[in-house]
Design a protein around this motif. Sequence first.
Motif, PDB file in Angstrom:
ATOM      1  N   ASP A 164      34.343  38.028  33.630  1.00 14.94           N
ATOM      2  CA  ASP A 164      33.552  39.073  34.230  1.00 14.94           C
ATOM      3  C   ASP A 164      34.131  39.845  35.341  1.00 14.94           C
ATOM      4  O   ASP A 164      33.638  40.826  36.283  1.00 14.94           O
ATOM      5  N   LYS A 166      35.310  38.373  38.291  1.00 12.95           N
ATOM      6  CA  LYS A 166      34.905  38.265  39.732  1.00 12.95           C
ATOM      7  C   LYS A 166      35.864  36.859  39.951  1.00 12.95           C
ATOM      8  O   LYS A 166      34.919  36.041  40.308  1.00 12.95           O
ATOM      9  N   ALA A 170      39.366  38.388  43.265  1.00 12.22           N
ATOM     10  CA  ALA A 170      38.839  39.813  42.650  1.00 12.22           C
ATOM     11  C   ALA A 170      38.703  40.626  44.061  1.00 12.22           C
ATOM     12  O   ALA A 170      38.818  41.662  44.153  1.00 12.22           O
ATOM     13  N   TYR A 171      38.143  39.944  45.122  1.00 16.15           N
ATOM     14  CA  TYR A 171      37.470  40.504  46.180  1.00 16.15           C
ATOM     15  C   TYR A 171      38.559  41.399  47.169  1.00 16.15           C
ATOM     16  O   TYR A 171      38.046  41.899  47.997  1.00 16.15           O
ATOM     17  N   ASN A 179      36.343  43.865  33.795  1.00 23.09           N
ATOM     18  CA  ASN A 179      35.285  43.025  33.461  1.00 23.09           C
ATOM     19  C   ASN A 179      35.461  42.816  32.101  1.00 23.09           C
ATOM     20  O   ASN A 179      34.897  43.729  31.225  1.00 23.09           O
TER      21      ASN A 179
END
Lengths: 250, 590
Positions: A164, A166, A170-171, A179
């Motif tokens: 997805d 995440k 990813a941040y 995704n």
Amino acid sequence: MNVLRSRFTQAVLLLVLAFAIFKFGIRPPAPWSVLTLYMAIVFLATIVYVSSDSDSWREFLGPLRTTVMDPGKRPLRIALGIVIPVLLGYYAYTQAAAKPQAPPELRAVHPAPPASIQFRGKEITIAGVENPLRKDTASLGKHVAAGGEIYIKNCVYCHGDNLDGKGMFAYGFNPPPANFEDPGTIAMLQEAFLFWRIVKGGPGLPKESTPWNSVMPAWEDRLTEEQIWQVIMYLYAATNQQPRRWESSH
Amino acid sequence: MSARRRAGALLVLLGLAVLALTLPAAAQDAAKEPAYRAFPLLGSRLAVWAIAQLHLNFAAFILGVPIFAVIIEIIGWRTRDARYDWLSHEFVKLTFAAFSTTALLGALLLFLFAGYYPKFWTYMSSIFFPTYGIYAALFFAETFTVYLWYYGWDWLSGPRKGIHVALGVLSNLFGTAILLVANSWVTFMISPAGITESGALKGSVWAAINNYTWMPINIHRLIANIVFGGTIAAAYAAFRFLGATSDEERARYDWMGYIGNFVALSAFIVLPFAGYYLGREIYAFNQTMGITMMGGFMSWLWIIQAILIGVLFLGSNYYLWLGMERIPGSERYRRYVPMMIGILAFGFMVWATPRSMVITLDEARAMGGTHHPVLGFLGVMSAKNTAVNMMILTTFLSFVLYRRANRISTRSWAGAGMLIQWAALVAAAVVVIFYGVYGYFVESLVRIGFSVYQVMAVLGAIVVVMAIDIPMFRGARSTGAIRWGTIAPRSQYVLIILAVTFTWLMGLMGFARSGIRQHWHVYGVMVDKSVDAATPAIGYAANVITVVTIVFFALVMFIFWLGGLSDRGQAGAHGHAPAPLIAGGSDEQA
């Protein structure tokens, strides 16, 4: 309720209602750019509504005209004369003030793939090509399993356990990784497109629409051709999606 | 000879030798034609772009207007209604005024190509040279036919009216043929055909003409020209309406504006279908090109297009609703207006929702990615096709209500007829929405096919409703005459906005069509090696098109003003019959 019968009040209520729906009725929240676009359309439609016949238009303009012309409304005029420029000034400030975040950018939906690419000295056609491993129907499960292993070893850090987008890294990225669960990503694309994107990564994106800001590595030096096709098979199998088929071309 | 002198002589000899060796090469270079020349200040690309767009705008106008002018003349001829004959003459007069400007701009464009892109022009000539003669012959034929059509208006009246109408039809045939020839050059640049790998013509020039995008562009441009001609003619009428000094003049130009808008709207309803067909053909020719156009760096242009088309839909309907005010009996249909605004506004929002949104990082994180999990569904073709089809149906409903605003059917079967009409509209809406929603549950290839069912449902409903409407309202009881000239002046500004919006839209989408070739003069055959080879950014393109649009309208106003000078002080220009009285209206509607 005479106030509610007034065309002007109706128009204001309509705008407030629309804003409330767009702002609080859409979850996750709609981006500000879309909210502004929607409100502009609603504003236009409201003006069309109140002015689509002369009686209604006259009624709508009534309070505005009174506010501007009526000597008894002078305090209101002075108040508006202060409030409106202050609000506009505040809006200009919010738009111009430096923010810690990078400003939003126009992004292309997806880049146009080249007709063919070079993969370790070999020319591979992208346009019209199908995943060659799908012909081997007896070994589909084996390929998907191998693809899963490749994914866990290489892709999971950004695209996540659940595919997805995440993953743990990813941040740190803007834009976030794709995704694959979103029906608007790989389900809209042919497998050859994914092959190109994995092989060439961010550095291989076309010059137009730059900067792409993609941190996707070019996997051509790390994965074999078969491994890339395998991981593509895994992406579709794990998300329960079907790759887009090619249209018959001229 | 001293060593110094010897060294000096050696240097002179060396210099002469160098000169002797380099002069022929320099002379050769001078004789060789450069691939590109630089246009002063603006640069060659901008110069060609601006003139090409201006030429296209004028050409679209002079090719589009005669198509409906001749139809209006035929209506006037068959119904013996002098108003239509006057109107047709007015429309042709507008065309006539713009004719020479179109030709001048065409010649200027040719000079720019030959002078600043000589290699490209040589290559195009190597393929299309046989068509140049045909183009010139057609241009002469069209010019003289239009001259005869315009100047012979009164000479070929009465029993000879049939000959006059035939001239109008003939000038349209020539005009359309010119369009087809010019389109072959443009489309060859996008989707070259009939050539060898080195780019040389393989056999007959026909294969190069009949390339993959030729027919889709022919259809798209032909319809778009009618829309464009209608909007410009309506804007002209609006301009005259706003400056009118008498009720009679106001009535006449109100009616002219209505007809112009009616023509534009009728063609506009089918234009998205033609555009979709063209888009599909570009995809089918080359998927990369298709993706560049719809999903790649041109994708934001489609959001601008959606906004402009939304304005066109809303504006056209708004004009009809304002127009209903001058029709006694229309009050009974006013209750449908809020519903229609609702559908149009919702359709507008869906159509303008981008697939890839402009978002901050925080917004992206809140959304769980670059695509919104709810609004993202509105960004794909299923939603957009559904929205545009619903907007077309709504616009058609607006027109039907306008058409019957002052008429009450006297047919015994009117109730059943209206029931069938409503059923057809509802059925079409159900089909459109059903396939729009179902499209999310099938793969892309199947979903693309659904658009055909949606289009067929809408066109089917239009045919059924009109097939019932025409006999149902024949000999209908009138609730009062249309009060031409009493329409609210703001409606006229809407007509001007529609013309400007459509001109702007044409320029922007022309940029998209041309820009998808990217760094190719002729896609995949001839690379653009000029200093301007990079595709311009959308913001830059929008600025260029805006300036071109302003220049176009300035020229149009000047030409129309010049055209109007001959009318001053005389009711019938060129000896044509004076304008008929329209104030007070008629029971019949256009």
